[in-house]
Design an enzyme around this catalytic site. Sequence first.
Site, short mmCIF file in Angstrom:
data_model
loop_
_atom_site.label_atom_id
_atom_site.label_comp_id
_atom_site.label_asym_id
_atom_site.label_seq_id
_atom_site.Cartn_x
_atom_site.Cartn_y
_atom_site.Cartn_z
CG HIS A 32 167.01 13.53 70.72
ND1 HIS A 32 167.50 13.98 69.51
CD2 HIS A 32 165.70 13.28 70.50
CE1 HIS A 32 166.53 14.02 68.62
NE2 HIS A 32 165.43 13.59 69.18
CB CYS A 41 161.60 17.83 68.43
SG CYS A 41 160.76 16.76 67.24
CG HIS A 45 161.34 12.87 71.41
ND1 HIS A 45 161.76 14.17 71.58
CD2 HIS A 45 161.77 12.49 70.18
CE1 HIS A 45 162.41 14.57 70.50
NE2 HIS A 45 162.43 13.56 69.64
CG HIS A 47 164.10 9.41 67.46
ND1 HIS A 47 163.01 9.59 66.66
CD2 HIS A 47 164.41 10.63 67.99
CE1 HIS A 47 162.67 10.88 66.69
NE2 HIS A 47 163.50 11.52 67.49
CG HIS A 85 169.18 1.31 76.06
ND1 HIS A 85 169.38 0.64 74.87
CD2 HIS A 85 167.97 0.93 76.50
CE1 HIS A 85 168.34 -0.13 74.63
NE2 HIS A 85 167.45 0.03 75.59
CD GLU A 126 165.02 12.76 64.50
OE1 GLU A 126 166.13 13.26 64.76
OE2 GLU A 126 163.98 13.43 64.45
#
Length: 136
Positions: A32, A41, A45, A47, A85, A126
């Site tokens: 995201h 952010c 990137h 998570h 994914h 997160e």
Amino acid sequence: MIITFVQNGGGFCSGCEEMYRLRVESQFDAAHKLVGYKGKCSRIHGHTWKVEVFVVGEKLDDIGILVDFETLKERLEKITERLDHSFLNDLKEIGNPTSENISRYVFQNLKGLPKTVKLEKVRVWESTRSWCEYFE
Ligand SMILES: [Zn+2]
């Protein structure tokens, strides 16, 4: 000795003395970027999000089950499989894919659980040190 069993009115914890809370978890990997965020952010990137679902209720069935863990897990995994994914920004129903919006998305997609339970909250991790909870 006289033992009296008092039946509660049937709502969720309206003066009840016995409540049960069940929790199931799942996780998904996704990318995201936070639109409008000033900082790193805002770049794409990823998570591994952990998702926990909490339900509460008070009435067990005749073998002592509030709701089948498998039912909860299946419902949650249907949602996390959709997110796994993926690039979360592509999923317009989430909006800006913050932990807050993801937790609300999961909660709202879990509606319609068996009547014996109330969906209490959804917690989205997160990272191992940061989570957000959504509840209504
Ligand atoms: Zn992030």
